[in-house]
Design an enzyme around this catalytic site. Structure first.
Site, PDB file in Angstrom:
ATOM      1  N   ARG A  35      -8.782   8.696  -0.920  1.00  0.00           N
ATOM      2  CA  ARG A  35      -9.849   9.183  -0.034  1.00  0.00           C
ATOM      3  C   ARG A  35     -10.323  10.539  -0.535  1.00  0.00           C
ATOM      4  NH1 ARG A  35      -7.059   6.182   4.282  1.00  0.00           N
ATOM      5  NH2 ARG A  35      -8.601   4.783   5.189  1.00  0.00           N
ATOM      6  N   GLY A  70       0.925  -1.219   4.436  1.00  0.00           N
ATOM      7  CA  GLY A  70       1.383   0.113   4.083  1.00  0.00           C
ATOM      8  C   GLY A  70       2.177   0.782   5.187  1.00  0.00           C
ATOM      9  N   ASN A  94       0.861  -1.194   0.000  1.00  0.00           N
ATOM     10  CA  ASN A  94       0.000   0.000   0.000  1.00  0.00           C
ATOM     11  C   ASN A  94       0.900   1.248   0.000  1.00  0.00           C
ATOM     12  OD1 ASN A  94      -1.395   2.272   1.116  1.00  0.00           O
ATOM     13  ND2 ASN A  94      -3.028   0.919   1.811  1.00  0.00           N
ATOM     14  N   ARG A 108       5.317  18.600  -0.002  1.00  0.00           N
ATOM     15  CA  ARG A 108       6.060  19.538  -0.856  1.00  0.00           C
ATOM     16  C   ARG A 108       5.413  19.522  -2.228  1.00  0.00           C
ATOM     17  NH1 ARG A 108      11.711  20.462   1.053  1.00  0.00           N
ATOM     18  NH2 ARG A 108      11.393  20.700   3.274  1.00  0.00           N
ATOM     19  N   GLU A 131      -8.596   0.306  -3.028  1.00  0.00           N
ATOM     20  CA  GLU A 131      -9.524   0.143  -1.918  1.00  0.00           C
ATOM     21  C   GLU A 131     -10.156   1.476  -1.564  1.00  0.00           C
ATOM     22  OE1 GLU A 131      -6.766  -1.585   0.946  1.00  0.00           O
ATOM     23  OE2 GLU A 131      -6.345   0.388   1.759  1.00  0.00           O
ATOM     24  N   HIS A 189      -3.571  11.695   0.727  1.00  0.00           N
ATOM     25  CA  HIS A 189      -2.423  10.885   0.275  1.00  0.00           C
ATOM     26  C   HIS A 189      -2.574  10.563  -1.211  1.00  0.00           C
ATOM     27  CE1 HIS A 189      -5.284   8.016   1.823  1.00  0.00           C
ATOM     28  NE2 HIS A 189      -4.930   8.189   3.074  1.00  0.00           N
ATOM     29  N   HIS A 216      -4.126  -4.421   7.700  1.00  0.00           N
ATOM     30  CA  HIS A 216      -4.139  -3.331   8.670  1.00  0.00           C
ATOM     31  C   HIS A 216      -3.219  -3.628   9.837  1.00  0.00           C
ATOM     32  CE1 HIS A 216      -5.341   0.549  10.055  1.00  0.00           C
ATOM     33  NE2 HIS A 216      -6.074   0.675   8.971  1.00  0.00           N
ATOM     34  N   ASP A 217      -2.198  -2.796   9.962  1.00  0.00           N
ATOM     35  CA  ASP A 217      -1.245  -2.874  11.071  1.00  0.00           C
ATOM     36  C   ASP A 217      -0.412  -4.155  11.081  1.00  0.00           C
ATOM     37  OD1 ASP A 217      -1.639  -0.343  12.582  1.00  0.00           O
ATOM     38  OD2 ASP A 217      -3.687  -1.087  12.680  1.00  0.00           O
ATOM     39  N   THR A 262      -7.875   6.459   9.590  1.00  0.00           N
ATOM     40  CA  THR A 262      -7.578   5.282   8.762  1.00  0.00           C
ATOM     41  C   THR A 262      -8.767   4.346   8.887  1.00  0.00           C
ATOM     42  OG1 THR A 262      -5.995   3.474   8.377  1.00  0.00           O
ATOM     43  CG2 THR A 262      -6.337   4.126  10.666  1.00  0.00           C
ATOM     44  N   HIS A 282      -5.364   3.631  -1.741  1.00  0.00           N
ATOM     45  CA  HIS A 282      -6.647   3.908  -1.090  1.00  0.00           C
ATOM     46  C   HIS A 282      -6.952   5.397  -1.249  1.00  0.00           C
ATOM     47  CE1 HIS A 282      -9.333   2.859   2.612  1.00  0.00           C
ATOM     48  NE2 HIS A 282      -9.837   3.887   1.971  1.00  0.00           N
TER      49      HIS A 282
END
Ligand code: PXP
Length: 241
Positions: A45, A215, A7, A18, A70, A50, A193-194, A101, A43
């Site tokens: 959003r 990710g 990810n 920047r 996703e 991001h 996740h995590d 998240t 992902h």
């Protein structure tokens, strides 16, 4: 072997602080693939903090491996992107607009009716559909009923138990039961996740996990593992200057 989809959201997050395009999301994707990663996940959003739509289109142009997009299908821009790109896999996630998240799986008692036609539409475009789910048995059956091909188990509770070393075995068993149940009714099982270098091996002792998407920790670990070599490269220039 379980496939690794990297990810790249965190690369884009850093890039967005920047305006000079570094670090490059496409270059990061190339590095991941050269290193042997099986796929790339993004992902997008609504707040574009991001991954931005342009990143998704650029990646779609260059990728020859599995592309997993996703996000929440209730956001119209997300659906526009997915319809245009037609990725290998779309993981549908019930995350609110400004959530930090993703923090839970689908409540399919509430959302089945609305999700079913979305799943059907995307499958008709040739996209594999995975639903982000908690490790609970009844909702996983519903995921199959409304047409999902796979589920992605939301692994944060496992990661937290592992980090705190509390109830790890019980939590792991719950995920193992959920994965088995999904596989028995014909759903493929992904997870994410995590997950990180410490907790991944134990999680993937669950039989038949097809893919993990990772990710945050992977990018943090990349910084730690790459920082020393980078500092040395700068010092070499200074020593020769
Ligand atoms: N799966 C889903 C649905 C996510 O939203 C995320 C985070 O964007 C991940 C997996 C990856 O989680 P992490 O960044 O903690 O590895």
């Amino acid at each position: 072997m379980t496939k690794l989809s990297v990810n790249l959201n965190k690369v884009a997050l850093l890039r967005n602080t920047r305006t000079i395009g570094i670090p490059s999301v496409t270059k990061a994707a190339q590095i991941c693939l050269s290193a042997g990663a099986h796929g790339i996940t993004v992902h997008p959003r609504p707040d574009q903090r991001h991954i931005r739509p342009a990143d998704v289109y650029e990646l779609a142009e260059m990728l020859t491996v599995e592309f997993n997009i996703e996000g929440n299908p209730y956001f119209s821009e997300f659906m526009e992107i997915v319809r245009k790109v037609k990725p290998t896999q779309c993981t549908l996630v019930p995350d609110a607009a400004n959530v930090f998240t993703s923090d839970h799986g689908w409540n399919l008692t509430e959302h089945s009716q609305r999700l079913a036609p979305i799943i059907q539409e995307l499958k008709e475009l040739g996209i594999r559909i995975s639903l982000f789910m908690d490790p609970d048995l009844a909702p996983i059956e519903r995921a199959k009923e409304i047409g999902a091909d796979r589920i992605e188990l939301y692994t944060e509770p496992y990661a937290t138990a592992f980090r705190n070393q509390t109830d790890v075995e019980a939590v792991w068993q719950q995920f193992a039961r959920a994965a088995k149940q999904a596989q028995e009714i014909g759903l493929g099982v992904n997870a994410g996740h995590d997950l990180n270098l410490q907790n991944l091996a134990k999680f993937c002792a669950i039989p038949g996990i097809l893919e993990v998407s990772i990710g945050h920790a992977l990018i943090a670990e990349a910084l730690e593992m790459g920082l020393s070599a980078t500092v040395k490269a700068y010092l070499k220039i200074l020593a020769q200057a």
